[in-house]
Write an enzyme that holds these catalytic residues in place. Structure first.
Site, PDB file in Angstrom:
ATOM      1  N   TYR A 167       0.817  -1.226   0.000  1.00 23.02           N
ATOM      2  CA  TYR A 167       0.000   0.000   0.000  1.00 23.02           C
ATOM      3  C   TYR A 167       0.854   1.281   0.000  1.00 23.02           C
ATOM      4  CZ  TYR A 167      -3.487   3.504   1.293  1.00 23.02           C
ATOM      5  OH  TYR A 167      -4.288   4.628   1.309  1.00 23.02           O
ATOM      6  N   LYS A 171       1.339   4.096  -3.080  1.00 22.68           N
ATOM      7  CA  LYS A 171       1.012   5.506  -2.920  1.00 22.68           C
ATOM      8  C   LYS A 171       2.232   6.402  -3.157  1.00 22.68           C
ATOM      9  CE  LYS A 171      -3.375   5.072  -2.143  1.00 22.68           C
ATOM     10  NZ  LYS A 171      -4.364   5.731  -3.017  1.00 22.68           N
TER      11      LYS A 171
END
Ligand code: NAD
Length: 269
Positions: A167, A171
């Site tokens: 994750y 990002k």
């Protein structure tokens, strides 16, 4: 003739953006979840908004291209607000990378031919991208060099199978992707920015809070003294899109109530 605002991801932040920015525009709302699309569309239509919906999987090339075609069919694109994404508790590392990282590459590729002077893109990254350093310089280079189709083969070789590492890496990649895209967009008179939210009380934010005790610690120590709302993000999107934001391009705005500042400075002490 009304212009179009396309919003991907009709969850907490997407809905707040639709409400705040949609008046006077054709709103194209896109999400993987058709029930969600139908519920939100019904509510906004009753509220006077001009809404069109489209089922979208941002990881799927044909689906993203169909969304881009639909947006221009509705009218010249004023803004592209990309909020669709998956968080660590929602899926496998592989799927998170497919949606967040490759999906962003697909969005950028599909919409670039349809930009016009004044189009503004706002893509949502995450404050987690400031808190972990899990992309190597070589990986950063490849993410920017490869096409979305090529990333399909490259991304599984990055060794990011754990959702909790996939994750923030996805990002961080988003911030780089948006910075690189701004150079191409600028040649067409268009701008693109990313926003990195902190901990916000949306369906995704709440799910992460329940799964990770550290999120409670982050909220308790947020200098702004509260959890973020979806509206905190929508108001920043509004500023970026507005004439007041028209010198903003290719950078990231951290809208986190100061929690990254707290974590980074407490680590130094
Ligand atoms: N909520 C937070 O605290 C927080 C913090 C940092 C970053 N973010 C980022 O902000 C963005 C928006 O988050 P939110 O809190 O509104 O989440 P949310 O879960 O409320 O909404 C996200 C929406 O994306 C949709 N979606 C998921 N996969 C998709 C796909 N493949 N194609 C199309 N749509 C898809 C979901 O159906 C959902 O409606 C996300 O990118 C998230 O990573 C959120």
């Amino acid at each position: 003739m009304k212009k179009t605002i396309i919003i991907t991801g009709i969850g907490g932040m997407g809905i707040a953006c639709a409400r705040r920015l949609g008046s006077g525009y054709k709103l194209l709302l896109c999400d993987f979840n058709e029930q969600q699309l139908s519920n939100v569309s019904a509510e906004l239509t009753i509220g006077g908004y001009d809404v069109t919906t489209l089922k979208l999987d941002v990881s799927d090339k044909a689906s993203v291209e169909a969304a881009a075609s639909k947006a221009v069919e509705l009218g010249e694109i004023q803004a592209i607000i990309h909020t669709a994404g998956l968080s660590p508790t929602m899926s496998s590392g592989e799927r998170i990378l497919a949606v967040n990282l490759i999906g962003t590459a697909r969005m950028l590729e599909a919409f670039e031919p349809h930009l016009s002077p004044g189009t503004v893109g706002v893509f949502i990254s995450s404050s987690s991208s400031y808190l972990s350093n899990n992309l190597t310089p070589e990986q950063e280079k490849e993410i920017l060099r490869l096409s979305a189709d090529e990333l399909l083969e490259y991304v599984p070789t990055m060794g990011l199978t754990d959702p909790n590492t996939a994750y923030p890496a996805s990002k961080k990649a988003n911030r780089l992707q948006i910075a690189a895209a701004s150079v191409k967009w600028g040649k067409k008179g268009a701008r693109i920015m990313s926003i990195s939210p902190g901990v916000h009380s949306t369906p995704m934010g709440k799910q992460e809070q329940e799964a990770h005790a550290v999120m409670g610690y982050m909220i308790d120590n947020t200098p702004a003294g509260r959890v973020g709302t979806a509206e905190d993000i929508a108001s920043m999107v509004e500023f970026i899109i507005s004439p007041a934001g028209n010198f903003l391009s290719g950078s990231d705005i951290l809208v986190d109530g100061g929690v990254v500042a707290f974590l980074q400075t407490s680590a130094i002490k």
